[in-house]
Structure formats: C-alpha cells, structure tokens
Motif scaffolding. Structure first.
Motif, PDB file in Angstrom:
ATOM      1  N   ASP A  10       1.203   9.694  -5.123  1.00  0.00           N
ATOM      2  CA  ASP A  10       1.448  11.050  -4.620  1.00  0.00           C
ATOM      3  C   ASP A  10       2.446  11.823  -5.481  1.00  0.00           C
ATOM      4  O   ASP A  10       2.338  13.042  -5.615  1.00  0.00           O
ATOM      5  CB  ASP A  10       1.947  10.994  -3.179  1.00  0.00           C
ATOM      6  CG  ASP A  10       0.860  10.597  -2.192  1.00  0.00           C
ATOM      7  OD1 ASP A  10      -0.320  10.598  -2.575  1.00  0.00           O
ATOM      8  OD2 ASP A  10       1.199  10.273  -1.029  1.00  0.00           O
ATOM      9  N   LYS A  51      -8.840  10.672  -3.080  1.00  0.00           N
ATOM     10  CA  LYS A  51      -8.110  11.760  -3.719  1.00  0.00           C
ATOM     11  C   LYS A  51      -8.769  12.210  -5.026  1.00  0.00           C
ATOM     12  O   LYS A  51      -8.207  13.022  -5.765  1.00  0.00           O
ATOM     13  CB  LYS A  51      -6.652  11.335  -3.989  1.00  0.00           C
ATOM     14  CG  LYS A  51      -5.811  11.232  -2.738  1.00  0.00           C
ATOM     15  CD  LYS A  51      -4.375  10.824  -3.047  1.00  0.00           C
ATOM     16  CE  LYS A  51      -3.596  11.902  -3.776  1.00  0.00           C
ATOM     17  NZ  LYS A  51      -3.299  13.079  -2.938  1.00  0.00           N
ATOM     18  N   SER A  79       0.362  12.099  -9.530  1.00  0.00           N
ATOM     19  CA  SER A  79      -1.067  12.274  -9.809  1.00  0.00           C
ATOM     20  C   SER A  79      -1.389  13.546 -10.583  1.00  0.00           C
ATOM     21  O   SER A  79      -2.451  13.636 -11.206  1.00  0.00           O
ATOM     22  CB  SER A  79      -1.883  12.234  -8.517  1.00  0.00           C
ATOM     23  OG  SER A  79      -1.507  13.283  -7.646  1.00  0.00           O
ATOM     24  N   PHE A  99       0.818  -1.207   0.000  1.00  0.00           N
ATOM     25  CA  PHE A  99       0.000   0.000   0.000  1.00  0.00           C
ATOM     26  C   PHE A  99       0.855   1.261   0.000  1.00  0.00           C
ATOM     27  O   PHE A  99       0.592   2.208  -0.749  1.00  0.00           O
ATOM     28  CB  PHE A  99      -0.958   0.024   1.199  1.00  0.00           C
ATOM     29  CG  PHE A  99      -1.658   1.358   1.335  1.00  0.00           C
ATOM     30  CD1 PHE A  99      -2.612   1.751   0.403  1.00  0.00           C
ATOM     31  CD2 PHE A  99      -1.320   2.236   2.354  1.00  0.00           C
ATOM     32  CE1 PHE A  99      -3.234   2.992   0.504  1.00  0.00           C
ATOM     33  CE2 PHE A  99      -1.930   3.480   2.460  1.00  0.00           C
ATOM     34  CZ  PHE A  99      -2.892   3.859   1.533  1.00  0.00           C
ATOM     35  N   ASN A 100       1.883   1.299   0.828  1.00  0.00           N
ATOM     36  CA  ASN A 100       2.710   2.503   0.903  1.00  0.00           C
ATOM     37  C   ASN A 100       3.551   2.711  -0.359  1.00  0.00           C
ATOM     38  O   ASN A 100       3.818   3.845  -0.743  1.00  0.00           O
ATOM     39  CB  ASN A 100       3.569   2.474   2.162  1.00  0.00           C
ATOM     40  CG  ASN A 100       2.766   2.853   3.396  1.00  0.00           C
ATOM     41  OD1 ASN A 100       2.488   4.027   3.623  1.00  0.00           O
ATOM     42  ND2 ASN A 100       2.368   1.858   4.171  1.00  0.00           N
ATOM     43  N   ARG A 121      -7.188  -0.943  -0.026  1.00  0.00           N
ATOM     44  CA  ARG A 121      -6.753   0.361   0.495  1.00  0.00           C
ATOM     45  C   ARG A 121      -6.292   1.292  -0.623  1.00  0.00           C
ATOM     46  O   ARG A 121      -6.522   2.509  -0.568  1.00  0.00           O
ATOM     47  CB  ARG A 121      -5.629   0.149   1.516  1.00  0.00           C
ATOM     48  CG  ARG A 121      -6.100  -0.432   2.827  1.00  0.00           C
ATOM     49  CD  ARG A 121      -4.925  -0.780   3.738  1.00  0.00           C
ATOM     50  NE  ARG A 121      -4.207   0.414   4.179  1.00  0.00           N
ATOM     51  CZ  ARG A 121      -3.060   0.359   4.867  1.00  0.00           C
ATOM     52  NH1 ARG A 121      -2.506  -0.821   5.161  1.00  0.00           N
ATOM     53  NH2 ARG A 121      -2.460   1.476   5.241  1.00  0.00           N
ATOM     54  N   THR A 122      -5.655   0.726  -1.652  1.00  0.00           N
ATOM     55  CA  THR A 122      -5.203   1.553  -2.772  1.00  0.00           C
ATOM     56  C   THR A 122      -6.387   2.109  -3.545  1.00  0.00           C
ATOM     57  O   THR A 122      -6.408   3.302  -3.907  1.00  0.00           O
ATOM     58  CB  THR A 122      -4.300   0.740  -3.714  1.00  0.00           C
ATOM     59  OG1 THR A 122      -3.190   0.223  -2.968  1.00  0.00           O
ATOM     60  CG2 THR A 122      -3.779   1.611  -4.849  1.00  0.00           C
ATOM     61  N   ASN A 155       2.412   1.887  -3.370  1.00  0.00           N
ATOM     62  CA  ASN A 155       1.421   2.463  -4.277  1.00  0.00           C
ATOM     63  C   ASN A 155       1.141   3.928  -3.943  1.00  0.00           C
ATOM     64  O   ASN A 155       1.050   4.780  -4.833  1.00  0.00           O
ATOM     65  CB  ASN A 155       0.116   1.674  -4.195  1.00  0.00           C
ATOM     66  CG  ASN A 155       0.219   0.292  -4.802  1.00  0.00           C
ATOM     67  OD1 ASN A 155       1.179  -0.015  -5.502  1.00  0.00           O
ATOM     68  ND2 ASN A 155      -0.760  -0.561  -4.537  1.00  0.00           N
ATOM     69  N   LYS A 156       0.975   4.215  -2.665  1.00  0.00           N
ATOM     70  CA  LYS A 156       0.660   5.569  -2.219  1.00  0.00           C
ATOM     71  C   LYS A 156       1.726   6.556  -2.674  1.00  0.00           C
ATOM     72  O   LYS A 156       1.418   7.658  -3.150  1.00  0.00           O
ATOM     73  CB  LYS A 156       0.513   5.589  -0.695  1.00  0.00           C
ATOM     74  CG  LYS A 156       0.189   6.953  -0.096  1.00  0.00           C
ATOM     75  CD  LYS A 156       0.047   6.843   1.407  1.00  0.00           C
ATOM     76  CE  LYS A 156      -0.290   8.184   2.042  1.00  0.00           C
ATOM     77  NZ  LYS A 156       0.815   9.170   1.904  1.00  0.00           N
ATOM     78  N   ARG A 157       2.983   6.169  -2.542  1.00  0.00           N
ATOM     79  CA  ARG A 157       4.068   7.081  -2.912  1.00  0.00           C
ATOM     80  C   ARG A 157       4.131   7.288  -4.431  1.00  0.00           C
ATOM     81  O   ARG A 157       4.428   8.387  -4.897  1.00  0.00           O
ATOM     82  CB  ARG A 157       5.386   6.562  -2.348  1.00  0.00           C
ATOM     83  CG  ARG A 157       5.462   6.750  -0.832  1.00  0.00           C
ATOM     84  CD  ARG A 157       6.674   6.080  -0.210  1.00  0.00           C
ATOM     85  NE  ARG A 157       7.930   6.668  -0.633  1.00  0.00           N
ATOM     86  CZ  ARG A 157       9.116   6.317  -0.137  1.00  0.00           C
ATOM     87  NH1 ARG A 157       9.184   5.392   0.813  1.00  0.00           N
ATOM     88  NH2 ARG A 157      10.226   6.893  -0.570  1.00  0.00           N
ATOM     89  N   TYR A 213      -7.851   4.836  -1.505  1.00  0.00           N
ATOM     90  CA  TYR A 213      -6.994   6.025  -1.506  1.00  0.00           C
ATOM     91  C   TYR A 213      -7.184   6.827  -2.793  1.00  0.00           C
ATOM     92  O   TYR A 213      -7.289   8.059  -2.758  1.00  0.00           O
ATOM     93  CB  TYR A 213      -5.526   5.601  -1.364  1.00  0.00           C
ATOM     94  CG  TYR A 213      -4.575   6.758  -1.178  1.00  0.00           C
ATOM     95  CD1 TYR A 213      -4.552   7.481   0.010  1.00  0.00           C
ATOM     96  CD2 TYR A 213      -3.685   7.132  -2.191  1.00  0.00           C
ATOM     97  CE1 TYR A 213      -3.684   8.553   0.187  1.00  0.00           C
ATOM     98  CE2 TYR A 213      -2.820   8.197  -2.027  1.00  0.00           C
ATOM     99  CZ  TYR A 213      -2.818   8.905  -0.832  1.00  0.00           C
ATOM    100  OH  TYR A 213      -1.970   9.972  -0.667  1.00  0.00           O
TER     101      TYR A 213
END
Length: 286
Positions: free
Chosen positions: A51, A88, A54, A43-44, A80-81, A46-48, A84
């Motif tokens: 971010d 957003k 995007s 997840f982290n 979770r992805t 993917n999040k990075r 997220y």
C-alpha cells in the motif's frame, strides 16, 4: 502479453521489484502485537508494504520459502498476498525456482499459474534440462511469464554455471537455447514472456550478457544486501532503464530498523528505501 504490461509498469513507475521475503524476524513489533496468527501478521506486513509503495514499484516478488517455513499459516499468507496484488491490478512473481521432469513440471505449472497460488510470473531452474521448462510454455502463450535462471549471484555459480564447455560457459549454452525459444513468445514490445534471472553482482559479464540477449527482459537480484554495483545494474537495464527489473528485499522491508521511530513509521521508511534505490541506480543526487 504479460511482458508488455510489465514494461508499461516500469515506464510509468520504475524498475524496482520489491521482494516480500516476509520472515517474522523482519516484521515490526507493532504489527506482531496487533495480530495473533502467523498468517495475519505476515499478510498485513505485506499489505502495508504494498500500500505504501505501489505507485513507485513495478512488481512484487514472493520468495515461497519464507512462507513454506511457517507451514499452512505461511502459505495462507502467501495465497492472500498474491490475491491482494491481483485485486489491486498489480503484478507478482512467485519465486519458486522449480525444476523437474515434464509430468511433474506440468503439475507445478498448474499449481502456480492457476488456483490458490496463481502468480503472473514464476522463476524456473533450467539446469536439469530444457525439457523441464517446456510444460510452462503453454501458459506463456497466454498471459503468464517465466524468469529462468541464467547466471546467479551466489559463490557456487562457478561450480556448474560458469564451467567452460566447447569454448563457452554453461550458462551461455543455456541462455542461447532459451533465447531461441523466447522469440516465439514475444509481445508487442521486443521482449518475450520468457525472461532471465541474472545476478546483478556479475560485473565482468554484464555488457556481454546484455548485448547477447538484447531482447530478453531480466530479473536482477543482488542489489541491496549483496551490494550489487549500481553501474552494473544500469548496464543490464540499458540506457532507458527498461531492460529489466531490479529486486531488493531486506534493504527495503527492514529499512525501518535503521531509525529510532522506525516501528511506528514503518511505511514511511519503506517508501524512502524505494525512492533512495531509484535515485541511486539512476545516479540522481538529491
């Protein structure tokens, strides 16, 4: 309509679709050492990626196999992805390529257009018959979309998709049937919530496919690791670069591996890969 929203993102950002094929082997050691669970690591990661890109990327595609392989932990990262991205206000594709009888397809539609695994678009395989697509269309009347396999980039496409029947290839039979259905699901733009997956490596058929399905929006895999020609990609996108989205997965999410300082500057090199991709397809020399 979701297709109008996607078209707006393409116009404001780019035609890039980042594939979050988030296998542990693709993830920097700095992330893997920071978190204990597979769920948190993926997840982290993917999040990075999200971010740092995007503002440039129209849409993100999650290939579910890379999450299923890690069991419940992987699917929690998948869930979770998707959440997220939704939080957003970003657009997602669940690359699930489902194909089954109508009662089962109805259950798949609910699973991936509602609840824990809700995505904006999903991918479908029509080669079991057009009736397998129909249960998903209740959602395309609302604010969901599908990308249906037309002509894929794998070597085995010739085994079925490219067979000739009644004077034309099987994939044209499938495309022509779906093109008629797609007209019922058009947004304010000329495009439909029903799009096609077309391998961007298919050079020979590019112009014919683009002209034949003028009002269909394409998801174009094959750029990057499969070395799709940028000129072929441009043919599918049309002159204004708004005829589809171009997926790249490993070339973007593992770009950091090409640099000595890649692990600590992971976001920098991810973003650079997206910028380079846009420039390459547009033919911009910087």
């Amino acid at each position: 309509m979701i297709i109008d929203r996607l078209l707006k993102e393409v116009g404001n950002k780019s035609f890039v679709c980042v594939g979050l094929d988030s296998d542990l082997i693709h993830i920097p050691e700095s992330i893997k050492s920071k978190y204990e669970s597979v769920e948190d690591i993926i997840f982290n990661f993917n999040k990075r990626i999200i971010d740092c890109s995007s503002d440039l990327v129209a849409i993100y595609k999650l290939q579910i196999a890379y999450y299923e392989k890690y069991g419940i932990s992987g699917l929690m990262a998948y869930k979770r992805t998707l959440k997220y991205l939704k939080d957003k206000n970003l657009i997602s594709i669940a690359d699930i390529k489902r194909s089954d009888i109508q009662s089962t397809a109805k259950a798949y539609a609910k699973a991936h257009f509602e609840g824990d695994f809700e995505a904006d678009f999903i991918t479908l395989n029509p080669y079991m018959g057009i009736d397998t697509i129909l249960p998903y269309l209740e959602y395309t009347k609302k604010d969901k979309g599908v990308f249906v396999l037309l002509l894929t980039s794998n070597e085995g496409a010739k085994d079925i998709e490219c067979l000739n029947s009644e004077g034309k290839e099987i994939f044209y039979h499938v495309g022509d049937k779906l093109d008629k259905i797609a007209k019922e699901f058009k947004g304010e733009s000329k495009y439909s919530n029903i799009g096609f997956v077309v391998g961007a490596t298919n050079d020979k058929e590019a112009m014919k496919i683009r002209n034949r399905y003028e009002n269909i929006f394409f998801l174009l895999p094959g750029y990057g690791s499969q070395n799709a020609n940028s000129n072929t990609v441009k043919t599918y996108l049309k002159d204004d670069y708004t005829g589809g989205i171009v997926n790249s997965s490993r070339k973007i999410i593992t770009n950091y591996k090409n640099y000595e300082d890649g692990d600590i500057n992971f976001e920098k090199y991810t973003r650079e890969a997206v910028i380079d991709m846009i420039a390459d397809i547009r033919g911009i020399n910087e």
